[in-house]
Motif scaffolding. Structure first.
Motif, PDB file in Angstrom:
ATOM      1  N   THR A   1       0.437  -1.375  -0.094  1.00 23.38           N
ATOM      2  CA  THR A   1       0.143   0.094  -0.045  1.00 23.38           C
ATOM      3  C   THR A   1       1.370   1.340   0.154  1.00 23.38           C
ATOM      4  O   THR A   1       1.779   1.413  -0.113  1.00 23.38           O
ATOM      5  N   GLY A   2       0.452   2.464  -0.300  1.00 25.62           N
ATOM      6  CA  GLY A   2       1.013   3.880  -0.250  1.00 25.62           C
ATOM      7  C   GLY A   2       2.234   4.238  -1.541  1.00 25.62           C
ATOM      8  O   GLY A   2       2.060   2.956  -2.462  1.00 25.62           O
ATOM      9  N   VAL A   3       2.333   5.159  -1.522  1.00 25.68           N
ATOM     10  CA  VAL A   3       2.898   5.549  -2.432  1.00 25.68           C
ATOM     11  C   VAL A   3       4.363   5.641  -1.931  1.00 25.68           C
ATOM     12  O   VAL A   3       4.972   5.454  -0.753  1.00 25.68           O
ATOM     13  N   SER A   4       5.583   5.013  -3.143  1.00 25.54           N
ATOM     14  CA  SER A   4       7.149   4.727  -2.858  1.00 25.54           C
ATOM     15  C   SER A   4       7.915   6.009  -2.832  1.00 25.54           C
ATOM     16  O   SER A   4       7.613   6.899  -2.933  1.00 25.54           O
ATOM     17  N   ALA A   5       9.463   5.474  -2.921  1.00 29.51           N
ATOM     18  CA  ALA A   5      10.217   6.357  -2.458  1.00 29.51           C
ATOM     19  C   ALA A   5      10.850   7.406  -3.895  1.00 29.51           C
ATOM     20  O   ALA A   5      10.110   8.670  -4.134  1.00 29.51           O
TER      21      ALA A   5
ATOM     22  N   VAL B   1       7.446   9.960  -4.998  1.00 31.36           N
ATOM     23  CA  VAL B   1       7.837  11.207  -3.748  1.00 31.36           C
ATOM     24  C   VAL B   1       8.895  12.023  -4.603  1.00 31.36           C
ATOM     25  O   VAL B   1       8.523  13.383  -5.114  1.00 31.36           O
ATOM     26  N   LEU B   2       9.538  11.356  -4.918  1.00 24.48           N
ATOM     27  CA  LEU B   2      11.351  12.306  -5.753  1.00 24.48           C
ATOM     28  C   LEU B   2      10.479  12.515  -7.442  1.00 24.48           C
ATOM     29  O   LEU B   2      11.233  13.911  -6.982  1.00 24.48           O
ATOM     30  N   ASN B   3       9.884  11.853  -7.921  1.00 25.33           N
ATOM     31  CA  ASN B   3       9.320  12.073  -9.262  1.00 25.33           C
ATOM     32  C   ASN B   3       8.879  13.403  -9.076  1.00 25.33           C
ATOM     33  O   ASN B   3       8.283  13.330  -9.980  1.00 25.33           O
ATOM     34  N   THR B   4       7.541  13.239  -7.774  1.00 26.10           N
ATOM     35  CA  THR B   4       5.997  14.098  -8.716  1.00 26.10           C
ATOM     36  C   THR B   4       5.750  15.323  -7.342  1.00 26.10           C
ATOM     37  O   THR B   4       5.623  15.817  -7.690  1.00 26.10           O
ATOM     38  N   TYR B   5       6.628  15.676  -6.060  1.00 27.73           N
ATOM     39  CA  TYR B   5       6.114  16.299  -5.270  1.00 27.73           C
ATOM     40  C   TYR B   5       6.838  17.238  -6.209  1.00 27.73           C
ATOM     41  O   TYR B   5       8.159  17.708  -6.482  1.00 27.73           O
ATOM     42  N   ALA B   6       5.893  18.976  -5.605  1.00 28.66           N
ATOM     43  CA  ALA B   6       6.123  19.224  -6.114  1.00 28.66           C
ATOM     44  C   ALA B   6       8.142  20.496  -5.449  1.00 28.66           C
ATOM     45  O   ALA B   6       7.869  19.823  -3.817  1.00 28.66           O
ATOM     46  N   PRO B   7       8.842  20.825  -5.677  1.00 28.84           N
ATOM     47  CA  PRO B   7      10.025  21.132  -5.323  1.00 28.84           C
ATOM     48  C   PRO B   7       9.800  22.658  -4.070  1.00 28.84           C
ATOM     49  O   PRO B   7      10.153  20.854  -2.646  1.00 28.84           O
ATOM     50  N   GLY B   8       9.360  22.831  -3.631  1.00 32.12           N
ATOM     51  CA  GLY B   8       8.884  23.895  -2.679  1.00 32.12           C
ATOM     52  C   GLY B   8       8.735  22.520  -0.839  1.00 32.12           C
ATOM     53  O   GLY B   8       9.157  22.677   0.048  1.00 32.12           O
TER      54      GLY B   8
ATOM     55  N   GLU C   1      15.366  11.996 -16.191  1.00 28.80           N
ATOM     56  CA  GLU C   1      15.278  10.531 -16.218  1.00 28.80           C
ATOM     57  C   GLU C   1      14.954  10.375 -14.940  1.00 28.80           C
ATOM     58  O   GLU C   1      15.105  10.648 -13.861  1.00 28.80           O
ATOM     59  N   PRO C   2      13.971   9.932 -14.709  1.00 27.71           N
ATOM     60  CA  PRO C   2      12.913   9.709 -13.374  1.00 27.71           C
ATOM     61  C   PRO C   2      13.535   9.009 -11.931  1.00 27.71           C
ATOM     62  O   PRO C   2      14.705   7.447 -12.475  1.00 27.71           O
ATOM     63  N   PHE C   3      13.805   9.369 -11.154  1.00 27.69           N
ATOM     64  CA  PHE C   3      14.640   8.168 -10.094  1.00 27.69           C
ATOM     65  C   PHE C   3      14.052   6.709  -9.770  1.00 27.69           C
ATOM     66  O   PHE C   3      12.442   6.610 -10.004  1.00 27.69           O
ATOM     67  N   THR C   4      14.624   6.135 -10.753  1.00 28.37           N
ATOM     68  CA  THR C   4      14.594   4.122  -9.882  1.00 28.37           C
ATOM     69  C   THR C   4      14.636   3.509  -9.124  1.00 28.37           C
ATOM     70  O   THR C   4      14.351   2.759  -7.941  1.00 28.37           O
TER      71      THR C   4
END
Length: 321
Positions: free
Chosen positions: A138-142, A145-152, A181-184
């Motif tokens: 369940t839930g979002v992975s790290a 978070v790194l690839n989609t969260y706003a910089p702020g 390139e997205p983080f994996t």
């Protein structure tokens, strides 16, 4: 499963803190809750040392529950293992028909198993998928978070949960890189942090990625908001004479635990009352002077014990409804 890799932190001190409550139950069965089962080291020791005690153990990680079930199998129905996050304690006790308990133990942070299994992505020392979810169902992975969260938002998380002074600099590099390139995986993130930090910042405090990884892990698992609900719930579940012991591993956790226990041990009476009525009397008695630290011997035996802080309290009166 190898138990040799898993040395429970401050085990003897935790058992000694809880002992008076678990031994004083007399004829009635004492119930102790291990809110953070992990690999079952603390649970096994509780069941062994207190043969009359029944254990309820919670973990959000299905793999931890599977491994611990094997370890605790010799204790039969004295051990009840539940797939739950520890702020769900009131619902779990309700479901099991347990109105109050004599002991509660929290061993916060990441379990040895999660750190040791490379593919979980908790450890910055080895390359792995950036997951960090304690419950991978369940839930979002790290990585998300790194690839989609706003910089702020990323800056806020790194500052708040990682106490990272270089948050802006690291986030700028993350945003630039994720567009390319997205983080994996974790190794790329570790390298990016190394490259982003000024030389002076790399000389102190161990691996420069440590604070960012801590921040991501806390965000992914909602650890502080869960803890904020869980410690008061655990105190509320204690019978009079019952005891709580909490092991924290960073200042944010420890501060939160300290605040809850200190509030319970303080009078809530308005100043100047000649006699303090029952409803204003403290509910808790603190059992540790500040936070207790592991001994040098313990840290030598188990390096993961180094940052541990232990606090304990005893329930001394019921809530007045």
């Amino acid at each position: 499963m190898s138990n040799t890799r898993h040395v429970p932190v401050m085990l003897q001190r935790c058992l000694d803190l809880l002992a008076p409550a678990l031994e004083a139950a007399g004829d009635r069965e004492a119930v102790v809750v291990d809110c953070t089962l992990g690999l079952g080291g603390h649970s096994e020791a509780l069941l062994s040392r207190f043969p009359a005690v029944r254990l309820i153990a919670l973990d959000r990680d299905p793999e931890a529950l599977r491994l611990s079930a094997e370890r605790l199998a010799p204790f039969g129905d004295r051990a009840v293992l539940v797939h739950a996050v520890y702020d769900e304690l009131p619902e779990v006790l309700d479901r099991l028909g347990v109105p109050e308990v004599q002991g509660v133990l929290f061993d916060l942070g990441v379990s040895s198993m999660q750190l040791d299994e490379a593919d979980r992505g908790f450890a910055y020392a080895q390359d792995a998928p950036l997951d960090m979810r304690m419950d991978q169902t369940t839930g979002v992975s790290a990585a998300e978070v790194l690839n989609t969260y706003a910089p702020g938002e990323l800056v806020r998380i790194l500052r708040m949960y990682g106490e990272e002074k270089q948050a802006k600099r690291i986030v700028s590099a993350i945003v630039r890189e994720r567009e390319r390139e997205p983080f994996t995986t974790s190794a790329r993130l570790v390298q990016l942090i190394r490259d982003a930090l000024p030389q002076a910042a790399k000389r102190t405090g161990g691996n420069p990625a440590k604070r960012t990884f801590q921040a991501l892990r806390i965000e992914v698992n909602g650890e502080l908001s869960v803890l904020e609900r869980a410690v008061p719930a655990a105190v509320g579940a204690l019978a009079v004479g019952g005891r709580i012991a909490v092991l924290s591993y960073h200042s944010l956790e420890d501060r939160l635990v300290k605040q809850v226990l200190a509030a319970g041990a303080a009078t809530t009476a308005p100043p100047g009352l000649p006699v303090v009525p029952e409803e204003y009397q403290p509910r808790l008695k603190l059992l540790t002077r500040g936070a207790e630290l592991p001994t040098e011997e313990e840290v030598a035996e188990n390096r993961r014990a180094a940052p541990a802080r232990l606090r304990g309290a005893e329930r001394i009166r019921k809530d007045v409804r």
